[in-house]
Design a protein around this motif. Structure first.
Motif, mmCIF file in Angstrom:
data_model
loop_
_atom_site.group_PDB
_atom_site.id
_atom_site.type_symbol
_atom_site.label_atom_id
_atom_site.label_comp_id
_atom_site.label_asym_id
_atom_site.label_seq_id
_atom_site.Cartn_x
_atom_site.Cartn_y
_atom_site.Cartn_z
ATOM 1 N N GLN A 92 0.830 -1.206 0.000
ATOM 2 C CA GLN A 92 0.000 0.000 0.000
ATOM 3 C C GLN A 92 0.865 1.256 0.000
ATOM 4 O OE1 GLN A 92 -3.569 0.292 -0.088
ATOM 5 N NE2 GLN A 92 -2.881 2.356 -0.602
ATOM 6 N N VAL A 93 1.937 1.228 0.778
ATOM 7 C CA VAL A 93 2.834 2.384 0.815
ATOM 8 C C VAL A 93 3.444 2.619 -0.564
ATOM 9 C CG1 VAL A 93 4.947 3.329 1.814
ATOM 10 C CG2 VAL A 93 3.325 2.107 3.268
ATOM 11 N N ARG A 94 3.920 1.556 -1.194
ATOM 12 C CA ARG A 94 4.507 1.735 -2.540
ATOM 13 C C ARG A 94 3.487 2.277 -3.521
ATOM 14 N NH1 ARG A 94 8.482 0.756 -6.281
ATOM 15 N NH2 ARG A 94 9.972 0.299 -4.648
ATOM 16 N N ALA A 95 2.260 1.767 -3.468
ATOM 17 C CA ALA A 95 1.238 2.237 -4.393
ATOM 18 C C ALA A 95 0.970 3.725 -4.205
ATOM 19 C CB ALA A 95 -0.049 1.432 -4.209
ATOM 20 N N ASP A 96 0.885 4.178 -2.956
ATOM 21 C CA ASP A 96 0.578 5.590 -2.715
ATOM 22 C C ASP A 96 1.765 6.494 -3.022
ATOM 23 O OD1 ASP A 96 -2.106 5.316 -2.036
ATOM 24 O OD2 ASP A 96 -1.677 4.926 0.064
ATOM 25 N N VAL A 97 2.975 6.048 -2.714
ATOM 26 C CA VAL A 97 4.153 6.847 -3.075
ATOM 27 C C VAL A 97 4.294 6.911 -4.593
ATOM 28 C CG1 VAL A 97 6.675 6.983 -2.944
ATOM 29 C CG2 VAL A 97 5.352 6.447 -0.899
ATOM 30 N N GLN A 98 4.011 5.787 -5.274
ATOM 31 C CA GLN A 98 4.051 5.808 -6.734
ATOM 32 C C GLN A 98 3.013 6.784 -7.283
ATOM 33 O OE1 GLN A 98 6.215 3.827 -8.913
ATOM 34 N NE2 GLN A 98 5.450 5.506 -10.206
ATOM 35 N N ARG A 99 1.848 6.828 -6.649
ATOM 36 C CA ARG A 99 0.819 7.786 -7.092
ATOM 37 C C ARG A 99 1.351 9.209 -6.986
ATOM 38 N NH1 ARG A 99 -1.483 10.170 -9.811
ATOM 39 N NH2 ARG A 99 -3.667 10.817 -9.926
ATOM 40 N N MET A 100 2.044 9.529 -5.911
ATOM 41 C CA MET A 100 2.646 10.850 -5.758
ATOM 42 C C MET A 100 3.666 11.114 -6.862
ATOM 43 S SD MET A 100 5.026 12.281 -2.630
ATOM 44 C CE MET A 100 6.434 11.267 -3.120
ATOM 45 N N VAL A 101 4.544 10.160 -7.092
ATOM 46 C CA VAL A 101 5.588 10.316 -8.108
ATOM 47 C C VAL A 101 4.969 10.477 -9.497
ATOM 48 C CG1 VAL A 101 7.463 9.076 -9.284
ATOM 49 C CG2 VAL A 101 7.387 9.167 -6.781
ATOM 50 N N ASP A 102 3.862 9.793 -9.748
ATOM 51 C CA ASP A 102 3.218 9.864 -11.059
ATOM 52 C C ASP A 102 2.728 11.268 -11.403
ATOM 53 O OD1 ASP A 102 3.684 7.214 -11.575
ATOM 54 O OD2 ASP A 102 1.682 6.531 -11.028
ATOM 55 N N PHE A 103 2.522 12.105 -10.396
ATOM 56 C CA PHE A 103 2.143 13.490 -10.692
ATOM 57 C C PHE A 103 3.283 14.238 -11.390
ATOM 58 C CE2 PHE A 103 -0.844 12.875 -7.028
ATOM 59 C CZ PHE A 103 -2.018 13.065 -7.751
ATOM 60 N N LEU A 110 7.518 20.643 -7.835
ATOM 61 C CA LEU A 110 8.226 21.862 -7.453
ATOM 62 C C LEU A 110 7.213 22.928 -7.041
ATOM 63 C CD1 LEU A 110 10.877 21.849 -10.307
ATOM 64 C CD2 LEU A 110 11.034 20.851 -8.009
ATOM 65 N N THR A 111 7.609 23.782 -6.133
ATOM 66 C CA THR A 111 6.694 24.714 -5.489
ATOM 67 C C THR A 111 5.846 25.486 -6.496
ATOM 68 O OG1 THR A 111 8.376 25.003 -3.784
ATOM 69 C CG2 THR A 111 6.522 26.534 -3.759
ATOM 70 N N GLY A 112 4.536 25.379 -6.371
ATOM 71 C CA GLY A 112 3.628 26.149 -7.199
ATOM 72 C C GLY A 112 3.403 25.604 -8.593
ATOM 73 N N SER A 113 3.993 24.465 -8.929
ATOM 74 C CA SER A 113 3.825 23.876 -10.262
ATOM 75 C C SER A 113 2.504 23.116 -10.338
ATOM 76 C CB SER A 113 4.978 22.922 -10.571
ATOM 77 O OG SER A 113 4.952 21.812 -9.695
ATOM 78 N N ALA A 114 2.098 22.761 -11.557
ATOM 79 C CA ALA A 114 0.865 21.984 -11.728
ATOM 80 C C ALA A 114 0.945 20.620 -11.038
ATOM 81 C CB ALA A 114 0.546 21.834 -13.209
ATOM 82 N N PRO A 115 2.065 19.862 -11.172
ATOM 83 C CA PRO A 115 2.136 18.599 -10.427
ATOM 84 C C PRO A 115 2.031 18.795 -8.912
ATOM 85 C CG PRO A 115 3.768 18.617 -12.177
ATOM 86 C CD PRO A 115 3.203 20.005 -12.114
ATOM 87 N N HIS A 116 2.617 19.882 -8.415
ATOM 88 C CA HIS A 116 2.521 20.177 -6.983
ATOM 89 C C HIS A 116 1.064 20.420 -6.593
ATOM 90 C CE1 HIS A 116 3.353 23.129 -3.457
ATOM 91 N NE2 HIS A 116 3.324 21.889 -3.012
ATOM 92 N N ALA A 117 0.356 21.230 -7.380
ATOM 93 C CA ALA A 117 -1.052 21.506 -7.095
ATOM 94 C C ALA A 117 -1.884 20.228 -7.142
ATOM 95 C CB ALA A 117 -1.587 22.533 -8.089
ATOM 96 N N ASN A 118 -1.595 19.364 -8.103
ATOM 97 C CA ASN A 118 -2.347 18.110 -8.213
ATOM 98 C C ASN A 118 -2.097 17.201 -7.014
ATOM 99 O OD1 ASN A 118 -3.429 18.875 -10.669
ATOM 100 N ND2 ASN A 118 -1.813 17.889 -11.862
ATOM 101 N N PHE A 119 -0.844 17.158 -6.553
ATOM 102 C CA PHE A 119 -0.543 16.342 -5.380
ATOM 103 C C PHE A 119 -1.233 16.900 -4.139
ATOM 104 C CE2 PHE A 119 2.463 15.567 -1.745
ATOM 105 C CZ PHE A 119 2.075 14.263 -1.520
ATOM 106 N N VAL A 120 -1.228 18.220 -3.981
ATOM 107 C CA VAL A 120 -1.906 18.831 -2.839
ATOM 108 C C VAL A 120 -3.390 18.500 -2.861
ATOM 109 C CG1 VAL A 120 -2.587 21.036 -1.804
ATOM 110 C CG2 VAL A 120 -0.216 20.677 -2.518
#
Length: 696
Positions: free
Chosen positions: A88-99, A103-113
């Motif tokens: 489960q941890v790997r799946a959720d960390v991979q989900r974060m990485v997939d964004f 970097l601060t204020g970027s679209a991937p950052h906003a999507n992760f938030v």
């Protein structure tokens, strides 16, 4: 130790055409604040934010919250959620990485938030209004180095760029390629502990300024308008023994403190990761700088360096030691070179996230981390918070924490010195800080150790990266140590504050007993296509999460005064500089509710809508079988304000318009949005109402 990544799918999006369901009921709202919907963030007053935090976190004392988790558990019989498995941890960390790189204020950052917000809500936590920060985002669009004439003509292999350096015109800058020699290291004469290292790093910019001025003045032919190549003998030759003087406990079966004294701790994130000033080169008239690092290309490629500096006046790049040797030879003929660093700057806003799992006590325990980062390491603390929220929010009444659990996740760690980080969050939430019995800062879980050496190159050692946790001394330290001994996580060191690395030191200064846990691998700042997931150990990360959860449980019944006793370095600083603007969180308007019997409702809160005459718009649909007997209501201070009629909710989206009797306006402020099935509460959460918005 490579592993096969998991890739969970995105949560399903609602679909279908809306159908209306109007409703109205009496109530007595009260003043304060202003909202938005999930698509656009609007301002809320700081006063109402603090009041909302106090009211929500006090939970049982205020409206008793009809304990959402208990109500759902009673309706569904859902068992508690276990702490996460490695998978489960790997799946959720991979989900974060997939964004992508967040970097601060970027679209991937906003999507992760937004993912964090959504997952907190799905877990059963309550979102406070987000703290929105204005930020000027710096982005490197393109970079490169090319020798335009001479025997070495052609493209040069560049490892990475200097973050927040001055950009070049689109076609780059040209000038003679000149070798400027070897820059000095920070003074290491007294590098015996972490305090000495901190002092050396603080003194380094001044030392560099005078050294560069002297060095460049000796070069024949001058350096004005040149592309200057300089050797930067970094990373610093630092041993892990710098932490020895702070060590209070080392968990490493069969080993003792002597086994880490001479261990290599050369890390690019220390220097140049913390910043190399470029103003001396600007003063010398240099057009651009190429730093040669004592690193292989494999280790240096994609490093986001420096990640914590201010904006600098000259463009600069980094190359590895092998490329550097070729550049030194080429520079002897002073060929013309072109340096390119195309950048853009965009005004954005970026929010913090604060989520609560209410307890019975007025006291809170704060879990703290940042949301921005490059790969799986920076920053997976938020993923750990989601895992812990799923667990703690699902516990039945008799096993719930007595204290309220606060999850604080804020931006700015990769944004230079432009955002206030933890100190800003503390300034925005003084009431939560005042009531904090303890705080746990969690960063960089699941890191394996990699080294870069001249003889073996960049390679795995087969060990965990050293994991350091600064812990307030006294009873709190002893509880943390006992939990660590039980968890038996090798190569974990407990250290004494107040000299501390990581983003949790402000709690110690503020007098809040704290753990500041962090690892610092060489790849900490690396941006790569796979997010460095081949270096992630999900089993280690799951064990670390379980250790922190155990600490939270162990301290729950320990009086706050006992946790504070025994460490004279606890301070009394009150942080007041914030600069954020409280807003409705994006996912504060969207959440799933378990309606029992295998049914689920998706509810989206849009707030007041001008086109509906000031009515509150809520959109609802079933994500599985149809659900009958559903009502939606707004409550304020325990009183009913507005309620829909009973509905049969299907997979077709349905618009619910909540109105007060005689079409009286809703007052601005904090309300409870309650969803019921056949009269039983299936979900309750805090929402905010403000000036009626256009649209929808």
């Amino acid at each position: 130790m490579p592993r096969t990544p998991g890739r969970p799918s995105n949560p399903p999006a609602p679909g279908g055409a809306p159908t209306p369901a109007d409703a109205a009921a009496p109530g007595r709202p009260a003043p304060s604040s202003s909202p938005t919907d999930g698509a656009s963030r609007g301002a809320l007053s700081r006063r109402s934010l603090v009041q909302g935090a106090a009211a929500t976190a006090a939970a049982a004392a205020a409206a008793r919250l009809v304990d959402t988790g208990d109500a759902i558990a009673a309706a569904t019989g859902r068992p508690p959620v276990a702490l996460p498995s490695p998978q489960q941890v790997r799946a959720d960390v991979q989900r974060m990485v997939d964004f992508g790189p967040r970097l601060t204020g970027s679209a991937p950052h906003a999507n992760f938030v937004e993912w964090l917000e959504t997952e907190f809500v799905k877990a059963g936590a309550q979102l406070l209004p987000c703290d929105d920060y204005a930020y000027l985002r710096w982005t490197a669009e393109d970079h490169g180095l090319e020798i335009l004439d001479g025997p070495a003509k052609g493209d040069v292999r560049v490892s990475t760029y200097y973050v927040r350096a001055q950009g070049t015109p689109p076609g780059g800058l040209t000038g003679p390629l000149v070798y400027g020699g070897v820059l000095p290291l920070p003074s290491l004469d007294s590098l015996t502990d972490a305090g000495a290292l901190s002092a050396a790093l603080a003194a380094f910019p001044g030392q560099l300024l005078s050294a560069v001025t002297g060095l460049l003045g000796t070069l024949g032919g001058g350096v004005r308008d040149s592309i200057l190549v300089v050797d930067l003998p970094l990373p610093l030759p630092v041993p892990a023994g710098i932490f020895a003087a702070l060590l209070s406990h080392l968990q490493w079966e069969g080993h003792g403190p002597q086994d880490i004294l001479l261990e290599d701790y050369k890390r690019s994130w220390i220097l140049p990761g913390l910043g190399i000033p470029l103003s001396p080169f600007e003063a010398a008239g240099v057009r651009g700088v190429v730093f040669v690092m004592d690193r292989s290309y494999e280790a240096l490629k994609g490093q986001y360096l420096p990640f914590f500096n201010d904006r600098e006046p000259v463009p600069a790049l980094f190359v590895d030691r092998e490329t550097g040797r070729a550049l030194r030879a080429a520079a002897a003929g002073r060929p013309t070179a072109r340096l390119t660093l195309s950048v853009s700057e965009t005004k954005v806003t970026t929010p913090s996230v604060t989520a609560l799992i209410p307890g019975e006590s007025d006291e809170v325990v704060i879990l703290n981390t940042h949301t921005d980062g490059q790969g799986f390491v920076e920053e997976n603390g938020g993923v750990a918070f989601v895992e812990m929220a799923r667990h703690f929010a699902s516990l039945p009444a008799g096993k719930r924490l007595r204290r309220t659990l606060v999850f604080a996740a804020w931006p700015g760690h990769t944004g230079g010195h432009e955002l206030p980080e933890l100190e800003g969050w503390m300034a925005a939430h003084p009431d939560l800080v005042r009531r904090a019995a303890a705080a746990l800062t969690i960063e960089h879980l699941g890191c394996t150790q990699w080294r870069d050496t001249a003889d073996r190159g960049y390679h795995a050692t087969g060990q965990n990266e050293l994991f350091a946790a600064w812990v307030t001394q006294g009873r709190f330290h002893d509880i943390t140590r006992d939990a660590l001994v039980r968890a038996n996580i090798d190569r974990t060191a407990l250290l004494r504050p107040p000299v501390q690395f990581g983003v949790g030191a402000a709690f110690q200064k503020a007098g809040v007993p704290q753990i500041g846990a962090i690892a610092g691998p060489e790849y900490l700042l690396t941006i790569s296509p796979n997010g460095e997931m081949d270096k992630f150990d999900e089993t280690l990360a799951a064990r670390q999460i379980a250790w922190f959860a155990d600490v939270v449980k162990r301290i729950d019944d320990v009086p706050a005064a006992e946790l504070r006793a025994g460490d004279p370095t606890l301070g009394d600083t009150v942080f007041t500089e914030d600069g954020s603007r409280p807003v409705q969180c994006a996912a504060g308007g969207a959440f799933d509710a378990d309606a029992g019997d295998g049914t689920r409702l998706r509810v989206r809160f849009y707030g007041r809508r001008r086109r509906l005459g000031g009515a509150v718009l809520v959109r609802i649909e079933a994500t599985g079988p149809a659900v009958a007997g559903v009502t939606v209501e707004l409550r304020r201070a325990g009183r009913l304000v507005a309620r829909s009629g009973r509905m049969r909710v299907t997979g077709r989206r349905r618009d619910v318009r909540l109105r007060r009797t005689r079409r009286r306006p809703f007052a601005r402020g904090t309300y409870s949005l309650v969803t019921r099935r056949a009269g039983t509460v299936v979900d309750r959460r805090s929402v905010r109402l403000g000036t009626a918005a256009r649209g929808r």
